[in-house]
Scaffold this motif. Structure first.
Motif, PDB file in Angstrom:
ATOM      1  N   VAL A  23      -8.935   4.601   8.518  1.00  0.00           N
ATOM      2  CA  VAL A  23      -9.067   5.814   9.325  1.00  0.00           C
ATOM      3  C   VAL A  23      -7.881   5.972  10.268  1.00  0.00           C
ATOM      4  O   VAL A  23      -7.539   5.067  11.028  1.00  0.00           O
ATOM      5  CB  VAL A  23     -10.362   5.780  10.155  1.00  0.00           C
ATOM      6  N   LEU A  24      -7.268   7.119  10.180  1.00  0.00           N
ATOM      7  CA  LEU A  24      -6.168   7.453  11.074  1.00  0.00           C
ATOM      8  C   LEU A  24      -6.715   8.420  12.106  1.00  0.00           C
ATOM      9  O   LEU A  24      -7.296   9.446  11.746  1.00  0.00           O
ATOM     10  CB  LEU A  24      -5.054   8.126  10.270  1.00  0.00           C
ATOM     11  N   ARG A  65      -0.529  -4.153   7.036  1.00  0.00           N
ATOM     12  CA  ARG A  65       0.289  -3.895   5.862  1.00  0.00           C
ATOM     13  C   ARG A  65       0.641  -2.426   5.697  1.00  0.00           C
ATOM     14  O   ARG A  65       1.646  -2.077   5.099  1.00  0.00           O
ATOM     15  CB  ARG A  65      -0.440  -4.372   4.601  1.00  0.00           C
ATOM     16  N   ARG A  66      -0.228  -1.557   6.181  1.00  0.00           N
ATOM     17  CA  ARG A  66       0.115  -0.147   6.021  1.00  0.00           C
ATOM     18  C   ARG A  66       0.739   0.467   7.262  1.00  0.00           C
ATOM     19  O   ARG A  66       0.839   1.671   7.392  1.00  0.00           O
ATOM     20  CB  ARG A  66      -1.066   0.686   5.531  1.00  0.00           C
ATOM     21  N   ARG A  70      -1.167  15.007   6.135  1.00  0.00           N
ATOM     22  CA  ARG A  70      -0.087  14.714   5.193  1.00  0.00           C
ATOM     23  C   ARG A  70       0.002  13.231   4.846  1.00  0.00           C
ATOM     24  O   ARG A  70       0.482  12.858   3.798  1.00  0.00           O
ATOM     25  CB  ARG A  70       1.263  15.171   5.765  1.00  0.00           C
ATOM     26  N   LEU A 118       8.222   4.585   2.136  1.00  0.00           N
ATOM     27  CA  LEU A 118       8.659   3.607   1.144  1.00  0.00           C
ATOM     28  C   LEU A 118      10.152   3.320   1.264  1.00  0.00           C
ATOM     29  O   LEU A 118      10.579   2.170   1.312  1.00  0.00           O
ATOM     30  CB  LEU A 118       8.348   4.116  -0.259  1.00  0.00           C
ATOM     31  N   HIS A 140       1.625   7.465  14.854  1.00  0.00           N
ATOM     32  CA  HIS A 140       0.224   7.642  14.541  1.00  0.00           C
ATOM     33  C   HIS A 140      -0.514   6.326  14.728  1.00  0.00           C
ATOM     34  O   HIS A 140       0.097   5.273  14.770  1.00  0.00           O
ATOM     35  CB  HIS A 140       0.067   8.137  13.118  1.00  0.00           C
ATOM     36  N   VAL A 141      -1.830   6.428  14.831  1.00  0.00           N
ATOM     37  CA  VAL A 141      -2.640   5.236  15.067  1.00  0.00           C
ATOM     38  C   VAL A 141      -3.714   5.072  14.007  1.00  0.00           C
ATOM     39  O   VAL A 141      -4.485   5.987  13.738  1.00  0.00           O
ATOM     40  CB  VAL A 141      -3.312   5.309  16.453  1.00  0.00           C
ATOM     41  N   LEU A 142      -3.706   3.916  13.406  1.00  0.00           N
ATOM     42  CA  LEU A 142      -4.733   3.570  12.425  1.00  0.00           C
ATOM     43  C   LEU A 142      -5.710   2.631  13.110  1.00  0.00           C
ATOM     44  O   LEU A 142      -5.302   1.612  13.661  1.00  0.00           O
ATOM     45  CB  LEU A 142      -4.079   2.866  11.235  1.00  0.00           C
ATOM     46  N   ILE A 143      -6.991   2.963  13.099  1.00  0.00           N
ATOM     47  CA  ILE A 143      -7.923   2.087  13.787  1.00  0.00           C
ATOM     48  C   ILE A 143      -8.715   1.221  12.827  1.00  0.00           C
ATOM     49  O   ILE A 143      -9.015   1.615  11.710  1.00  0.00           O
ATOM     50  CB  ILE A 143      -8.949   2.862  14.640  1.00  0.00           C
ATOM     51  N   SER A 171      -3.155   5.684  22.125  1.00  0.00           N
ATOM     52  CA  SER A 171      -3.023   6.713  21.099  1.00  0.00           C
ATOM     53  C   SER A 171      -2.258   7.925  21.624  1.00  0.00           C
ATOM     54  O   SER A 171      -1.391   8.479  20.939  1.00  0.00           O
ATOM     55  CB  SER A 171      -4.422   7.098  20.619  1.00  0.00           C
ATOM     56  N   ALA A 194       8.845  16.821   4.605  1.00  0.00           N
ATOM     57  CA  ALA A 194       9.070  15.649   3.767  1.00  0.00           C
ATOM     58  C   ALA A 194       7.801  14.822   3.670  1.00  0.00           C
ATOM     59  O   ALA A 194       7.050  14.699   4.640  1.00  0.00           O
ATOM     60  CB  ALA A 194      10.208  14.812   4.327  1.00  0.00           C
ATOM     61  N   SER A 195       7.570  14.249   2.526  1.00  0.00           N
ATOM     62  CA  SER A 195       6.400  13.404   2.344  1.00  0.00           C
ATOM     63  C   SER A 195       6.537  12.114   3.147  1.00  0.00           C
ATOM     64  O   SER A 195       7.454  11.332   2.948  1.00  0.00           O
ATOM     65  CB  SER A 195       6.244  13.060   0.864  1.00  0.00           C
ATOM     66  N   PRO A 196       5.613  11.911   4.067  1.00  0.00           N
ATOM     67  CA  PRO A 196       5.682  10.719   4.903  1.00  0.00           C
ATOM     68  C   PRO A 196       5.584   9.443   4.071  1.00  0.00           C
ATOM     69  O   PRO A 196       6.155   8.417   4.440  1.00  0.00           O
ATOM     70  CB  PRO A 196       4.460  10.848   5.814  1.00  0.00           C
ATOM     71  N   ILE A 197       4.881   9.520   2.972  1.00  0.00           N
ATOM     72  CA  ILE A 197       4.688   8.321   2.173  1.00  0.00           C
ATOM     73  C   ILE A 197       5.985   7.928   1.470  1.00  0.00           C
ATOM     74  O   ILE A 197       6.389   6.769   1.483  1.00  0.00           O
ATOM     75  CB  ILE A 197       3.561   8.526   1.147  1.00  0.00           C
ATOM     76  N   ALA A 198       6.646   8.924   0.892  1.00  0.00           N
ATOM     77  CA  ALA A 198       7.916   8.638   0.240  1.00  0.00           C
ATOM     78  C   ALA A 198       8.932   8.123   1.257  1.00  0.00           C
ATOM     79  O   ALA A 198       9.654   7.157   1.010  1.00  0.00           O
ATOM     80  CB  ALA A 198       8.442   9.886  -0.452  1.00  0.00           C
ATOM     81  N   THR A 250       6.529   3.459   8.620  1.00  0.00           N
ATOM     82  CA  THR A 250       5.464   4.433   8.390  1.00  0.00           C
ATOM     83  C   THR A 250       5.168   5.301   9.604  1.00  0.00           C
ATOM     84  O   THR A 250       4.346   6.196   9.534  1.00  0.00           O
ATOM     85  CB  THR A 250       4.166   3.718   8.019  1.00  0.00           C
ATOM     86  N   GLN A 251       5.806   4.994  10.701  1.00  0.00           N
ATOM     87  CA  GLN A 251       5.514   5.737  11.933  1.00  0.00           C
ATOM     88  C   GLN A 251       4.041   5.615  12.317  1.00  0.00           C
ATOM     89  O   GLN A 251       3.460   6.561  12.845  1.00  0.00           O
ATOM     90  CB  GLN A 251       5.840   7.216  11.757  1.00  0.00           C
ATOM     91  N   PRO A 275       0.819  -1.203   0.000  1.00  0.00           N
ATOM     92  CA  PRO A 275       0.000   0.000   0.000  1.00  0.00           C
ATOM     93  C   PRO A 275       0.862   1.266   0.000  1.00  0.00           C
ATOM     94  O   PRO A 275       0.449   2.281  -0.542  1.00  0.00           O
ATOM     95  CB  PRO A 275      -0.773  -0.098   1.315  1.00  0.00           C
ATOM     96  N   ILE A 276       2.028   1.168   0.569  1.00  0.00           N
ATOM     97  CA  ILE A 276       2.874   2.355   0.657  1.00  0.00           C
ATOM     98  C   ILE A 276       3.442   2.714  -0.705  1.00  0.00           C
ATOM     99  O   ILE A 276       3.413   3.869  -1.123  1.00  0.00           O
ATOM    100  CB  ILE A 276       3.999   2.134   1.681  1.00  0.00           C
ATOM    101  N   LEU A 292       2.613   6.032  -2.933  1.00  0.00           N
ATOM    102  CA  LEU A 292       3.577   6.977  -3.492  1.00  0.00           C
ATOM    103  C   LEU A 292       3.301   7.240  -4.970  1.00  0.00           C
ATOM    104  O   LEU A 292       3.240   8.379  -5.412  1.00  0.00           O
ATOM    105  CB  LEU A 292       5.000   6.438  -3.331  1.00  0.00           C
TER     106      LEU A 292
END
Lengths: 336, 336
Positions: free
Chosen positions: A100-101, B121-122, A121, B62, B99-102, B90, B55-59, B67-68, A57-58, A62
């Motif tokens: 959802v984050l 996965r993410r 972001r 990758l 960060h937290v993804l629920i 959280s 900076a783009s967190p997504i880049a 992903t923090q 997914p990452i 991108l």
DNA sequence: CTGTTAGCGCCTTCAA
DNA sequence: TTGAAGGCGCTAACAG
């Protein structure tokens, strides 16, 4: 760092090798894009599933510029109203394959802006749940957050979709309920004066007052939690009101508890109403008359708006969901 | 698609150009890596902040493989216990920049596995909050989820860190409290029989029974919500117990409500205790005696374990937080 | 200490 | 229809 124990992360390359095709073909099959020869496609699918492969997914995020994730900023996860909305939203989003984050600002206004910016972001969009920041800050921040949907706050003059409970009408109906029972001297245990949702409620009181000159509504200092309600009991009694509207159910429950301790009977001696209809409201003693805010719908409708935004469809008009009065045991005719 | 209204997403390239340096230098400054000439660094910082660049967190995700973000799978966001733990987690995670993804599984066991896999996965890791799936499934799934921390479930023989409330000891203490008051005939309104947390409670009852042969504890059919408690009233009364332990506070409140309606006085006629100490427990009539589960700590400690895992430190021993009995108005001496 | 280069894993033009 | 090549934005080895 050694791999924990599971298989090392597979890439699209492994699948391509296994199926004896190129990367692009795998990508096409996985995304259902274009036409791929039936037999090749089958081989790819077989390889993918035997390898238990799923695209990262990452990496997709991108290259596609989309993360399939929305951020939700909430002032306090402990608040049942926010929670209900979050839940409705999260379930609806999941149905559309979105994640959802969450970001809990702990009611810290200064933190809100930073959290929202950061969370945004890493997501495709953001939902602001009852943001606490002043309207000016909100209006300034919003453009950098788009696409954004706002729940339970209605900043004037911003084109972001708003889904909110209509606190004003809820309060009007509660006042009408008391009025119909014969109450003429009422009190409102207010929330925090800076809070937007408190203003909306005060609007309701003002409107009602304008059309019912025979009614007195004392606005008393209060708060948003049990304790506030509990502590407000002296002010409530001093006001001589025969019916009391609490800012929300929590405040009403605190007040109920304090009245109980003093042997003041509800609703015989005084009527009480809350606001929100949290799940516990039905189970107080006596059960709490309150205005029921459709929290789950709040979240669902917000998601619908978000879904429009994400698909470049024009979002519909702002929505104001009307709470419905739930008459229960805590309200009755005035004494005597 | 046209940019909404804000500035188009800036890249590290824009900053480099503005500061008149190469991409790597910008990257180094932004990450505080290695030594960069003071003056250059300053120029980069100036450029970055004037451009309002991040900076783009997504880049980064990758390239760094991180992903923090951690995923939290929860059976039902509406449950105050899960919510409290989620909140504690959280907040603690946020302090470490995570960060937290629920993912809410809506108590759907079959959905749990898929949600967990997808969410994982993410993210960099996952927290399973009271997973509902059978132990075999859980043990099978866990290796593919690592690093993982489990809250309120204790699958035997798996090395994932566990942080759980010690339901067994909580129940023991509640029983001891009743015993000390003089009760000898008690009842337990059980939860769902398949549920792990119900088993832990039953263990507590068994232990107590073994050391107190003079005590009878009837285990009654029940459930996990208000309604279950409300409906259990007939069974409770039929058991002739003088003290009743409810599966949780919600059940206790439902029961309290039903007893109230029948004019049965608590604690004069019968003693009641809940479990969890949800925020509302203090405000029932009478206030509810219960075992207080430190939900926020559950989340915080889980995060601590997670933090260890994320930093390749050996996680500490499993933790079992002991609930503390809160004696309030709903428990008293047996009648007569 | 700094700039250049090669990927991270994937999607999507471009030719073939 | 399929494969090869380029690039999403960034970091981390390389050389200079």
């Amino acid at each position: 760092v050694a791999q924990p124990s599971g298989q090392r992360p597979l890439t699209i390359f492994d699948v391509a090798a296994r199926a004896g095709v190129s990367l692009s073909t795998v990508s096409r099959v996985m995304n259902g894009n274009l036409k791929v020869d039936g037999e090749l496609a089958e081989r790819v699918r077989a390889a993918a599933s035997s390898l238990n492969y799923t695209a990262s997914p990452i990496a997709r995020g991108l290259v596609l510029g989309k993360t399939q994730t929305v951020a939700v900023v909430v002032p306090d996860l402990g608040n049942p109203t926010f929670l209900g909305a979050l839940r409705g939203l999260s379930l609806a989003a999941a149905k559309n394959g979105y994640h959802v984050l969450i970001a809990d600002s702990s009611e810290d206004v200064s933190e809100e802006r930073i959290l929202a910016t950061q969370a945004r972001r890493r997501c495709d969009a953001i939902v602001l749940l009852a943001p606490r920041m002043p309207e000016a800050s909100l209006l300034e921040l919003l453009p950098s957050l788009e696409p954004a949907v706002i729940i339970n706050r209605d900043p004037t003059g911003f084109p972001a979709p708003v889904v909110a409970a209509d606190y004003r009408s809820g309060l009007l109906e509660l006042l009408a309920h008391f009025y119909d029972l014969g109450h003429r001297k009422m009190a409102f245990v207010a929330g925090r004066s800076e809070s937007a949702s408190n203003s909306y409620r005060l609007d309701g009181i003002a409107s009602f007052g304008a059309t019912h000159p025979d009614v007195e509504v004392h606005v008393l200092e209060g708060g948003v939690g049990f304790e506030s309600g509990y502590e407000s009991v002296d002010r409530v009694l001093a006001s001589n009101a025969t019916a009391v509207l609490a800012f929300n159910d929590l405040v009403a429950m605190g007040l109920l508890s304090a009245l109980n301790e003093r042997g003041i009977r509800v609703p015989q001696d005084i009527s009480i109403a809350g606001f929100d209809d949290i799940p516990f409201a039905r189970f107080t003693t006596p059960p709490l008359t309150t205005a029921s805010v459709p929290v789950a719908e709040l979240g669902e409708h917000a998601w619908r708006r978000m879904w429009d935004l994400l698909n470049d469809r024009p979002p519909g008009e702002n929505e104001y969901l009307r709470p419905t009065v739930q008459v229960r045991g805590s309200s009755g005719k005035p004494k005597g």
